[in-house]
Design a protein around this motif. Sequence first.
Motif, short mmCIF file in Angstrom:
data_model
loop_
_atom_site.label_atom_id
_atom_site.label_comp_id
_atom_site.label_asym_id
_atom_site.label_seq_id
_atom_site.Cartn_x
_atom_site.Cartn_y
_atom_site.Cartn_z
N MET A 132 0.84 -1.18 0.00
CA MET A 132 0.00 0.00 0.00
C MET A 132 0.88 1.24 0.00
SD MET A 132 -3.35 0.68 1.93
CE MET A 132 -4.19 2.19 1.62
N ILE A 133 0.49 2.21 -0.78
CA ILE A 133 1.25 3.46 -0.87
C ILE A 133 0.79 4.39 0.25
CG2 ILE A 133 1.68 5.50 -2.26
CD1 ILE A 133 1.35 3.80 -4.72
N THR A 134 1.77 4.83 1.02
CA THR A 134 1.47 5.76 2.11
C THR A 134 1.77 7.18 1.64
OG1 THR A 134 3.70 5.65 3.03
CG2 THR A 134 2.14 4.01 3.81
N ILE A 135 1.30 8.12 2.40
CA ILE A 135 1.57 9.53 2.10
C ILE A 135 3.08 9.77 2.12
CG2 ILE A 135 1.28 11.90 2.91
CD1 ILE A 135 -1.24 10.78 1.70
N GLN A 136 3.76 9.18 3.09
CA GLN A 136 5.21 9.36 3.21
C GLN A 136 5.93 8.82 1.98
OE1 GLN A 136 6.96 7.46 6.58
NE2 GLN A 136 8.99 8.32 6.22
N SER A 137 5.57 7.62 1.51
CA SER A 137 6.25 7.06 0.34
C SER A 137 5.93 7.87 -0.92
CB SER A 137 5.88 5.59 0.15
OG SER A 137 4.51 5.44 -0.11
N LEU A 138 4.74 8.42 -1.01
CA LEU A 138 4.38 9.27 -2.14
C LEU A 138 5.21 10.56 -2.14
CD1 LEU A 138 2.57 9.69 -4.59
CD2 LEU A 138 0.90 10.74 -3.06
N ILE A 139 5.39 11.15 -0.98
CA ILE A 139 6.20 12.36 -0.86
C ILE A 139 7.65 12.06 -1.24
CG2 ILE A 139 7.13 14.05 0.78
CD1 ILE A 139 4.36 13.93 2.17
N VAL A 140 8.18 10.93 -0.77
CA VAL A 140 9.55 10.54 -1.11
C VAL A 140 9.68 10.34 -2.61
CG1 VAL A 140 11.27 8.70 -0.87
CG2 VAL A 140 10.09 9.58 1.15
N LEU A 141 8.70 9.68 -3.22
CA LEU A 141 8.71 9.46 -4.67
C LEU A 141 8.72 10.79 -5.42
CD1 LEU A 141 8.39 7.47 -7.11
CD2 LEU A 141 5.94 7.84 -6.86
N LEU A 142 7.93 11.74 -4.98
CA LEU A 142 7.88 13.05 -5.64
C LEU A 142 9.19 13.82 -5.47
CD1 LEU A 142 4.24 14.15 -4.75
CD2 LEU A 142 5.08 13.23 -6.92
N ILE A 143 9.79 13.73 -4.29
CA ILE A 143 11.06 14.42 -4.06
C ILE A 143 12.16 13.81 -4.91
CG2 ILE A 143 12.88 14.83 -2.34
CD1 ILE A 143 10.61 15.11 -0.25
N ILE A 144 12.26 12.48 -4.91
CA ILE A 144 13.27 11.81 -5.73
C ILE A 144 13.02 12.09 -7.21
CG2 ILE A 144 14.10 9.54 -6.50
CD1 ILE A 144 13.84 8.63 -3.59
N GLY A 145 11.76 12.08 -7.63
CA GLY A 145 11.43 12.38 -9.02
C GLY A 145 11.84 13.79 -9.41
N ALA A 146 11.59 14.75 -8.54
CA ALA A 146 11.95 16.14 -8.84
C ALA A 146 13.46 16.31 -8.96
CB ALA A 146 11.39 17.07 -7.76
N ILE A 147 14.19 15.71 -8.03
CA ILE A 147 15.66 15.80 -8.06
C ILE A 147 16.20 15.11 -9.30
CG2 ILE A 147 17.79 15.08 -6.91
CD1 ILE A 147 16.23 15.44 -4.23
N ALA A 148 15.71 13.90 -9.58
CA ALA A 148 16.20 13.14 -10.74
C ALA A 148 15.87 13.85 -12.04
CB ALA A 148 15.61 11.74 -10.73
N GLY A 149 14.67 14.40 -12.16
CA GLY A 149 14.30 15.11 -13.38
C GLY A 149 15.14 16.36 -13.59
N TRP A 150 15.42 17.07 -12.51
CA TRP A 150 16.25 18.26 -12.58
C TRP A 150 17.68 17.90 -13.01
CZ3 TRP A 150 20.22 19.72 -9.00
CH2 TRP A 150 20.75 20.99 -9.22
N LEU A 151 18.24 16.85 -12.37
CA LEU A 151 19.60 16.42 -12.72
C LEU A 151 19.67 15.93 -14.16
CD1 LEU A 151 20.62 14.53 -9.46
CD2 LEU A 151 21.57 16.69 -10.31
N ALA A 152 18.67 15.19 -14.60
CA ALA A 152 18.66 14.69 -15.97
C ALA A 152 18.59 15.84 -16.96
CB ALA A 152 17.49 13.74 -16.18
N GLY A 153 17.82 16.88 -16.64
CA GLY A 153 17.75 18.06 -17.50
C GLY A 153 19.10 18.75 -17.61
N LEU A 154 19.84 18.79 -16.50
CA LEU A 154 21.18 19.38 -16.54
C LEU A 154 22.14 18.53 -17.36
CD1 LEU A 154 21.67 20.51 -12.82
CD2 LEU A 154 21.20 21.96 -14.80
N ILE A 155 22.09 17.23 -17.15
CA ILE A 155 22.99 16.32 -17.86
C ILE A 155 22.72 16.35 -19.36
CG2 ILE A 155 23.55 13.87 -18.22
CD1 ILE A 155 23.05 13.54 -15.15
N MET A 156 21.47 16.40 -19.74
CA MET A 156 21.11 16.37 -21.15
C MET A 156 21.07 17.78 -21.76
SD MET A 156 20.91 13.24 -21.94
CE MET A 156 20.12 13.25 -23.53
N GLN A 157 21.64 18.76 -21.07
CA GLN A 157 21.73 20.13 -21.57
C GLN A 157 20.37 20.73 -21.85
OE1 GLN A 157 25.01 21.54 -22.66
NE2 GLN A 157 26.05 19.82 -21.73
N GLY A 158 19.39 20.34 -21.05
CA GLY A 158 18.05 20.89 -21.24
C GLY A 158 17.87 22.20 -20.52
#
Length: 84
Positions: free
Chosen positions: A1-27
Amino acid sequence: MITIQSLIVLLIIGAIAGWLAGLIMQGRGFGLIGNIVVGVVGALIGGFVFGQLGIAMGGWIRDIIGATLGAVILLFIIGLVKKA
């Protein structure tokens, strides 16, 4: 079951990863929501790829690295499709 805490962690990791990927790919960045989407999809791709290679993910740093690499793969594929 997905908890609020795991959803927040997923969103934080997603935001960081998306930002880093944008930097790496010169976006130029995708904004907060775009970074989260790219990062979360990247996490799925990264988890699949690392799973196939027998590399276990877990912990904040490993999850961010896996999600970022998956997001880079996603952005690379999107770039190829846009050029075609």
